[in-house]
Write a protein that holds these residues in place. Structure first.
Motif, PDB file in Angstrom:
ATOM      1  N   MET A 102      -5.238  -1.205   6.405  1.00 36.63           N
ATOM      2  CA  MET A 102      -4.084  -2.001   6.220  1.00 36.63           C
ATOM      3  C   MET A 102      -4.566  -3.620   5.817  1.00 36.63           C
ATOM      4  N   MET A 103      -5.804  -4.099   6.308  1.00 33.59           N
ATOM      5  CA  MET A 103      -6.189  -5.207   6.249  1.00 33.59           C
ATOM      6  C   MET A 103      -6.672  -5.404   4.763  1.00 33.59           C
ATOM      7  N   SER A 104      -6.993  -4.375   3.830  1.00 31.73           N
ATOM      8  CA  SER A 104      -7.186  -4.557   2.555  1.00 31.73           C
ATOM      9  C   SER A 104      -6.069  -4.891   1.562  1.00 31.73           C
ATOM     10  N   LEU A 105      -4.776  -4.750   2.198  1.00 35.96           N
ATOM     11  CA  LEU A 105      -3.739  -5.007   1.542  1.00 35.96           C
ATOM     12  C   LEU A 105      -3.216  -6.322   1.191  1.00 35.96           C
ATOM     13  N   ALA A 106      -2.927  -6.725   0.015  1.00 30.89           N
ATOM     14  CA  ALA A 106      -2.603  -8.101  -0.170  1.00 30.89           C
ATOM     15  C   ALA A 106      -1.189  -8.363   0.057  1.00 30.89           C
ATOM     16  N   ALA A 107      -0.910  -9.810   0.717  1.00 31.98           N
ATOM     17  CA  ALA A 107       0.546  -9.991   0.941  1.00 31.98           C
ATOM     18  C   ALA A 107       1.273  -9.758  -0.091  1.00 31.98           C
ATOM     19  N   THR A 108       1.003 -10.322  -1.142  1.00 35.04           N
ATOM     20  CA  THR A 108       1.917  -9.806  -2.359  1.00 35.04           C
ATOM     21  C   THR A 108       2.443  -8.458  -2.400  1.00 35.04           C
ATOM     22  N   THR A 109       1.349  -7.566  -2.496  1.00 31.18           N
ATOM     23  CA  THR A 109       1.511  -6.107  -2.628  1.00 31.18           C
ATOM     24  C   THR A 109       2.400  -5.468  -1.316  1.00 31.18           C
ATOM     25  N   VAL A 110       1.998  -5.930  -0.321  1.00 33.25           N
ATOM     26  CA  VAL A 110       2.834  -5.485   1.016  1.00 33.25           C
ATOM     27  C   VAL A 110       4.339  -6.106   0.658  1.00 33.25           C
ATOM     28  N   ALA A 111       4.536  -7.147   0.533  1.00 40.74           N
ATOM     29  CA  ALA A 111       5.968  -7.789   0.223  1.00 40.74           C
ATOM     30  C   ALA A 111       6.693  -6.729  -0.760  1.00 40.74           C
ATOM     31  N   ALA A 112       6.159  -6.438  -1.789  1.00 38.98           N
ATOM     32  CA  ALA A 112       6.631  -5.780  -3.046  1.00 38.98           C
ATOM     33  C   ALA A 112       6.848  -4.409  -2.805  1.00 38.98           C
ATOM     34  N   ALA A 113       6.094  -3.908  -1.745  1.00 39.85           N
ATOM     35  CA  ALA A 113       6.247  -2.649  -1.503  1.00 39.85           C
ATOM     36  C   ALA A 113       7.364  -2.362  -0.583  1.00 39.85           C
ATOM     37  N   ALA A 114       7.487  -3.060   0.343  1.00 46.12           N
ATOM     38  CA  ALA A 114       8.510  -3.102   1.413  1.00 46.12           C
ATOM     39  C   ALA A 114       9.941  -3.302   0.853  1.00 46.12           C
ATOM     40  N   VAL A 115      10.011  -4.019  -0.486  1.00 40.88           N
ATOM     41  CA  VAL A 115      11.287  -4.061  -0.931  1.00 40.88           C
ATOM     42  C   VAL A 115      11.583  -2.861  -1.975  1.00 40.88           C
ATOM     43  N   ALA A 116      10.303  -2.322  -2.452  1.00 44.82           N
ATOM     44  CA  ALA A 116      10.637  -1.359  -3.619  1.00 44.82           C
ATOM     45  C   ALA A 116      10.541  -0.021  -2.895  1.00 44.82           C
ATOM     46  N   TYR A 117      10.272   0.303  -1.331  1.00 46.80           N
ATOM     47  CA  TYR A 117      10.169   1.551  -1.099  1.00 46.80           C
ATOM     48  C   TYR A 117      11.637   2.371  -1.221  1.00 46.80           C
ATOM     49  N   GLN A 118      11.574   3.251  -1.761  1.00 52.74           N
ATOM     50  CA  GLN A 118      12.820   4.251  -1.865  1.00 52.74           C
ATOM     51  C   GLN A 118      14.147   3.201  -2.531  1.00 52.74           C
ATOM     52  N   GLU A 119      13.483   2.569  -3.540  1.00 51.85           N
ATOM     53  CA  GLU A 119      14.576   1.750  -4.211  1.00 51.85           C
ATOM     54  C   GLU A 119      15.167   2.888  -5.322  1.00 51.85           C
ATOM     55  N   LYS A 120      16.102   3.384  -5.172  1.00 50.80           N
ATOM     56  CA  LYS A 120      16.517   4.870  -5.820  1.00 50.80           C
ATOM     57  C   LYS A 120      16.673   4.581  -7.111  1.00 50.80           C
ATOM     58  N   GLU A 121      17.804   3.342  -7.296  1.00 47.52           N
ATOM     59  CA  GLU A 121      18.278   3.182  -8.801  1.00 47.52           C
ATOM     60  C   GLU A 121      17.368   2.904  -9.722  1.00 47.52           C
ATOM     61  N   PHE A 122      15.950   2.216  -9.156  1.00 52.77           N
ATOM     62  CA  PHE A 122      15.045   1.725 -10.110  1.00 52.77           C
ATOM     63  C   PHE A 122      14.112   3.225 -10.376  1.00 52.77           C
ATOM     64  N   GLY A 129       7.256  -0.173 -14.544  1.00 54.42           N
ATOM     65  CA  GLY A 129       7.315  -0.939 -13.374  1.00 54.42           C
ATOM     66  C   GLY A 129       6.432  -1.839 -12.920  1.00 54.42           C
ATOM     67  N   PRO A 130       6.210  -2.445 -12.071  1.00 51.91           N
ATOM     68  CA  PRO A 130       7.420  -2.442 -10.991  1.00 51.91           C
ATOM     69  C   PRO A 130       8.622  -2.884 -11.034  1.00 51.91           C
ATOM     70  N   SER A 131       9.640  -2.857 -10.044  1.00 54.58           N
ATOM     71  CA  SER A 131      10.871  -3.140 -10.257  1.00 54.58           C
ATOM     72  C   SER A 131      10.920  -4.621 -10.278  1.00 54.58           C
ATOM     73  N   PRO A 132      12.241  -5.251 -10.822  1.00 55.92           N
ATOM     74  CA  PRO A 132      12.539  -6.759 -10.688  1.00 55.92           C
ATOM     75  C   PRO A 132      12.460  -7.057  -9.299  1.00 55.92           C
ATOM     76  N   ALA A 133      13.045  -6.322  -8.297  1.00 56.85           N
ATOM     77  CA  ALA A 133      13.145  -6.666  -6.733  1.00 56.85           C
ATOM     78  C   ALA A 133      11.645  -6.945  -6.627  1.00 56.85           C
ATOM     79  N   ALA A 134      10.741  -5.789  -6.755  1.00 56.99           N
ATOM     80  CA  ALA A 134       9.407  -6.046  -6.418  1.00 56.99           C
ATOM     81  C   ALA A 134       8.810  -7.000  -6.868  1.00 56.99           C
ATOM     82  N   LYS A 135       8.712  -7.686  -8.274  1.00 57.30           N
ATOM     83  CA  LYS A 135       8.352  -8.621  -8.750  1.00 57.30           C
ATOM     84  C   LYS A 135       8.824  -9.975  -8.151  1.00 57.30           C
ATOM     85  N   LYS A 136      10.050 -10.101  -7.775  1.00 54.73           N
ATOM     86  CA  LYS A 136      10.751 -11.163  -7.095  1.00 54.73           C
ATOM     87  C   LYS A 136      10.060 -11.704  -5.903  1.00 54.73           C
TER      88      LYS A 136
END
Length: 391
Positions: free
Chosen positions: A283-303, A73-80
């Motif tokens: 949560m202020m320690s979370l990077a914008a890139t990480t948050v964006a990736a996690a929001a997309v990847a959360y419970q991404e069952k197929e991946f 990982g991370p998934s293609p969707a998370a990388k995008k």
């Protein structure tokens, strides 16, 4: 161990380097006001940290199998999502973080005030150590088990009570409960356990949580829960929803493949979240890139299912290798396997390092043990090639 590099020191240093002094200063001020009686309680089972093993390894490794990372990982969707987030990374990711928290709350059936997020689960473990281990309170943990919380508390003057595992290398819930007393601040349960990759019976754990949480907070670290056949059924999240004094920790570092991105959270009662928020970076320690990736990847069952399938294939390869070479192993419910070795641990680790493979070793029950993380099939083959030379 006193001079060892660890995640807690790295997190504190990184917080300052990232300009997060304002948000971290509250925790540091509280820490500075506490008695600093340093203890070194982990002398036999925790010889080195994952970080030390990697830092001491050769620059070019054939297989990095020492830190329980997910190489799929991370998934293609998370990388995008990370790439797209770069366009607005000059902005604080408030909305994306709330979106992620909303997804977590909806999936788990809790409210957002039950959730505290941070850059991985490590700062949340450290926050719990500071809050529940203050004034010399007792922290009860398994032996061996993941020591981040317990060693943090020990360094702050807490008394660490280590309870040996059962004969089948599982956390001994009965023995741990028997140790709970008036000075117990917290009981730490890592399930699946690290480094043994064993799990306790879910019904028994829930009953344990219900009883013990009336006396002391129970912290259940479910970092590896996603490797279970049915994570929701194996979780004690329902104990929190039932109003029990439970903290459940989750991380994106394992099956999601976010170890280097840093995203984790706890779910607990609102008052618990409020208490720990004063000690965590938040949560202020979370990077914008990480948050964006996690929001997309959360419970991404197929991946997640694909990563789990690959992990199981590599694990079966390892099982077959160990059996063929005449070794026993502890059946694993996570992305790593532990087995006894016929060589002194530090020597075995060095010899594997010399062959381009990093692993972890422990010593307990009068045996030397190797913990090998599950990697890609090419990494498992590199482990096999090196291991056969030593077995």
């Amino acid at each position: 161990m006193a001079n060892s590099i660890n995640r807690r020191n790295w997190i504190k240093t990184s917080a300052f380097m990232a300009g997060s002094v304002t948000f971290f200063s509250g925790a540091l001020n509280k820490l500075s006001a506490m008695p600093m009686k340093v203890k070194n309680v982990f002398t036999s089972t925790d010889l080195v940290t994952d970080e030390q093993v990697i830092l001491q390894a050769p620059g070019v490794m054939k297989a990095r199998l020492s830190a329980n990372e997910n190489p799929f990982g991370p998934s293609p969707a998370a990388k995008k999502a990370m790439t797209e987030a770069m366009e607005t990374c000059y902005q604080y990711p408030f909305m994306k973080t709330r979106e992620l928290m909303g997804k977590i709350a909806e999936f788990e059936g809790v409210k957002q005030n039950n959730i505290l997020m941070d850059a991985g689960s490590s700062p949340l473990l450290h926050a719990a150590a500071m809050f529940y281990g203050k004034n010399g309170a007792e922290i009860i943990t398994g032996d061996p088990s993941y020591n981040d919380l317990a060693s943090s508390a020990a360094n702050l003057g807490s008394k660490i009570i280590k309870v040996p595992l059962t004969a089948d290398y599982k956390l001994d819930l009965d023995a741990m409960e028997a140790k709970v007393g008036p000075n117990t601040g917290l009981v730490y349960i890592c399930n699946p356990n690290n480094p043994t990759a064993t799990v306790v019976d879910t019904a028994k754990l829930k009953a344990f949580c219900e009883r013990v949480s009336k006396k002391a907070v129970v912290f259940v670290d479910e970092a590896y829960i996603d490797y279970m056949p049915d994570p929701q059924a194996s979780s004690v999240m329902s104990s929190v929803k039932a109003g029990q004094n439970i903290i459940v920790a989750r991380t994106f570092s394992k099956l999601y493949g976010f170890a280097g991105l840093r995203c984790g959270y706890i779910i607990a009662l609102p008052d618990t979240v409020k208490n720990l928020s004063g000690y965590a970076t938040g949560m202020m320690s979370l990077a914008a890139t990480t948050v964006a990736a996690a929001a997309v990847a959360y419970q991404e069952k197929e991946f997640l299912q694909d990563a789990l399938k690959k992990t199981m294939a590599s694990k079966e390869f390892l099982y077959a290798l160990l059996k063929k070479e005449g070794y026993t192993y502890i059946p694993s419910s996570a992305n790593f396997v532990m087995f006894p070795i016929n060589m002194e641990g530090s020597k075995f680790s060095q010899e594997m390092n010399n062959r381009g493979v990093s692993i972890r070793t422990w010593k307990f029950n009068n045996k030397d043990w190797c913990r090998v993380s599950i990697g890609r099939m090419d990494e498992m083959q590199a482990f096999a090639d090196a291991f056969k030379q030593l077995s």
